[in-house]
Design an enzyme around this catalytic site. Structure first.
Site: not given
Ligand code: ATR
Length: 275
Positions: A66, A102
């Site tokens: 990420k 997220d």
């Protein structure tokens, strides 16, 4: 030919994203394909560039890439900027745009699925790794009373709150970094476990009185009853694992790519029934 999407990671075989996006596509009538893409640890960038060069439309990014994805994209939108991590990439012309869904996913699960209100509440965030960076900004934007970050390695928690310092004024009583030993005597309305301890069958040392009356205990780990959730349940907290967050962050990615918002409740129910 269907528009091509994939989740890229290493390992990636365990990812539930293909199943979730296939369910979204069926539900909304979108013509997409969604695969798993295993990137060698030393060639994430080449793997991503090849995927888009070959006509791919969008990627989800999972462990451990990420942060590399954040470095790779041409431009970041929304929470990705402050999270310094990207879990969703969309191709727009010859540009790659990075997002981090997220935080939106966690908030959607807390607010819509669990009925939690964060404004004016005392929030404890456990852990100071990438998972915490991904969710801190949207949590602070809900204007909690105070937000405490607790971590085994205190200087990582201090670094985390310094990074989000500009959002501190959104809270009533501020942001603090603390070691676990200082939690005795404090209680919280929402306790979020963003550590990876549950994956190793462990949990940090927590005091008995941590959960206020009516508190919610949230573990970002999904698919198992972690020690943390067992501890919280035994002390009267309402408990949730991270499955809802997983599906909600996927729904936000799907919306970014397709402009259509899928219903998440049937997909969460389907995944739960398979456990
Ligand atoms: P990620 O970026 O994927 O979140 P990470 O940076 O390794 O992964 O962060 C994992 C988090 O879980 C850290 O906050 C870590 O605490 P430390 O910073 O002190 O290492 C926390 N963690 C992992 N195992 C733990 C355990 N058994 N007890 C308490 N905290 C734990």
């Amino acid at each position: 030919m269907s528009d091509r999407y994939a989740v890229v990671g290493n390992p990636v075989g365990h990812s539930k994203s293909p199943q979730i996006h296939a369910a979204f596509a069926r539900q909304t009538g979108q013509d997409i394909s969604y695969d798993r893409l295993l990137a060698p640890l030393d060639s994430f960038e080449a793997t991503v560039r090849r995927f888009f060069h070959e006509g791919g439309h969008g990627l989800n990014v999972t462990v451990p890439f990420k942060r590399e994805a954040w470095d790779l994209v041409d431009h970041c939108e929304g929470g990705a900027l402050s999270a310094e991590a990207v879990n969703t990439i969309k191709r727009s012309g010859n540009q790659l745009i990075g997002y981090n869904t997220d935080g939106v996913g966690l908030l959607a699960d807390l607010e819509h699925n669990l009925g939690a209100a964060i404004a004016g509440k005392r929030v404890l965030l456990m852990g100071a790794g990438g998972a915490s960076y991904g969710v801190l900004q949207p949590l602070l934007e809900r204007r909690p009373d105070l937000l405490v970050v607790v971590n085994r390695t205190l200087d990582k928690a201090e670094r985390l709150i310094r990074h989000f310092h500009q959002y501190e004024s959104l809270t009533l009583r501020g942001i603090a970094a603390q070691p676990y030993a200082l939690l005795a005597g404090q209680s919280f309305d929402l306790v979020i476990n963003a550590t990876s301890a549950g994956l190793e069958g462990e949990m940090p040392q927590l005091p008995d009185g941590l959960f206020a009356q009516g508190a919610i205990a949230y573990d970002m780990v999904y698919g198992r009853e972690t020690q943390f959730l067992g501890f919280a349940r035994a002390r009267g907290a309402t408990c949730a694992d991270g499955l809802g967050m997983l599906v909600e962050q996927a729904a936000e990615s799907f919306f970014i790519w397709r402009g259509v918002r899928p219903r998440t409740a049937p997909v969460i129910a389907q995944l739960r029934s398979e456990h």
